[in-house]
Design an enzyme around this catalytic site. Structure first.
Site, PDB file in Angstrom:
ATOM      1  N   CYS A  60      -3.925   2.540  -2.749  1.00  0.00           N
ATOM      2  CA  CYS A  60      -3.694   2.062  -1.383  1.00  0.00           C
ATOM      3  C   CYS A  60      -3.275   0.595  -1.390  1.00  0.00           C
ATOM      4  CB  CYS A  60      -4.938   2.259  -0.520  1.00  0.00           C
ATOM      5  SG  CYS A  60      -6.393   1.351  -1.101  1.00  0.00           S
ATOM      6  N   GLU A 112       0.947   3.940   0.685  1.00  0.00           N
ATOM      7  CA  GLU A 112       0.131   4.597  -0.342  1.00  0.00           C
ATOM      8  C   GLU A 112       1.062   5.006  -1.488  1.00  0.00           C
ATOM      9  OE1 GLU A 112      -4.053   6.225  -0.690  1.00  0.00           O
ATOM     10  OE2 GLU A 112      -3.089   5.044   0.872  1.00  0.00           O
TER      11      GLU A 112
END
Length: 357
Positions: free
Chosen positions: A315, A349
């Site tokens: 992330c 992501e």
């Protein structure tokens, strides 16, 4: 993690162009891009309340000046959240006890269900009957929180079903669990990993930061055995429950930090929490890591680089790049995927598959 420090990247194409340059020392092949729908993609929403002239409004904080501003609609939120928001607000406005010292609300949805958490600066025991009426009249799973207190009406647990390569995977979790907040992208992320595994020689899987089993349950059929670690006791309990929901019997969960697991595998320390697990019985061909924003520390990198194949879900592209500097000494990036988890924001992501050189 936001890319805003590097530029105003909002579209997936803009993010792709940046990432392509940012990671060029590690990967020069084509990236796989996974887009999200533009609206109603987010299953979690956290809002503040604004009190004015004895009435109530939803509000958010401006990140630039930290001031509240009133909002009426969230186009990024799941349709169930958007539909329920005005109903909840109307009810709260008509109940002075519920309205008083109410400062925040959290919505969480799955494909099937919705839960609402109300946050108070007062003793919620004093309004327990009002909260129960709200839950019953609006037919909602309700949680109320104040300092040191938590009340639950109906249930705080939600059920979720993901569709992965024609299979249905069943989950149960609650608002305290870390979840992937874009269900469509979550399914695409898990499917991307499964498609890679379809082409691999596989033995056993080691997973770090497994949470409630989001990846674990979907990947278990690809391996003989799975060892999955997580530090949260409640997450482990949900993961065990999710094994039952899916009739999965080849996963072994250990409540260990990644650093503790590293010590155990190197036989530098014994843990009572591993008393029913024989680490020597595992033959790990793959390791999956989905770390927090801080990425992997050196002890974890030293642990996972011993294994043939690494799947890294990130992330935070910044810490991912730092970790790849170490991992690239022993492994090569074979696949790189970008998942537009938060549409029209600088957040991104990444998924990376590495194999030993």
């Amino acid at each position: 993690m936001s890319l805003e420090n590097f530029g105003n990247f909002l579209t997936l194409d803009e993010k792709h162009s940046f990432i392509k340059k940012y990671f060029k020392e590690f990967y020069t092949k084509d990236f796989k891009l996974f887009a999200s729908k533009d609206k109603h993609y987010r299953t979690r929403a956290e809002l503040s309340f604004y009190h004015e002239n004895d009435t109530l409004f939803y509000a958010m904080f401006d990140p630039k000046n930290k001031k509240k501003y009133i909002i009426k609609y969230l186009d990024f939120a799941d349709e169930k959240i958007c539909t329920f928001m005005p109903k909840l607000l109307e009810y709260l406005r008509q109940d002075n006890k519920l309205k008083e010292k109410l400062f925040g609300v959290e919505f969480l949805t799955t494909k099937q269900e919705l839960s609402v958490t109300l946050l108070y600066h007062k003793n919620i025991e004093d309004i327990k009957s009002n909260l129960e009426n709200l839950s019953n009249i609006l037919h909602i799973n309700l949680i109320a929180r104040s300092k040191g207190k938590k009340l639950i009406f109906k249930t705080e647990n939600l059920r979720q079903t993901l569709n992965i390569q024609g299979r249905k995977i069943f989950y149960e979790f609650n608002n305290d669990c870390f979840i992937q907040p874009n269900t469509t992208i979550n399914e695409k992320m898990i499917t991307w990993v499964c498609e890679i595994l379809n082409t691999q020689k596989r033995m056993d899987l080691l997973e770090l930061y497994c949470g409630y089993g989001n990846f674990t349950l979907a990947l278990a059929p690809f391996f003989f055995k799975v060892l999955a670690t997580e530090i949260s006791k409640s997450n482990i309990n949900f993961a065990l429950k999710n094994c039952e929901l899916n009739n999965t019997t080849n996963i072994h969960f250990a409540r260990l930090s990644s650093e503790e697991l590293s010590l155990a595998i190197k036989k530098e320390r014994e843990f009572f929490r591993l008393k029913d697990i024989r680490l020597d019985d595992f033959n790990f061909s793959h390791v999956l890591v989905d770390p927090p924003r801080a990425g992997l520390d050196k002890s974890v990198i030293d642990l996972i680089k011993k294994y043939e194949n690494i799947i890294y879900i990130s992330c935070n592209p910044i810490t991912l790049k730092e970790n790849l500097k170490e991992l690239s000494l022993t492994h090569r990036v074979e696949e790189f995927a970008l998942f537009d988890q938060f549409v029209n924001t600088p957040h991104l992501e990444c998924g990376v598959f590495l194999s030993k050189v």
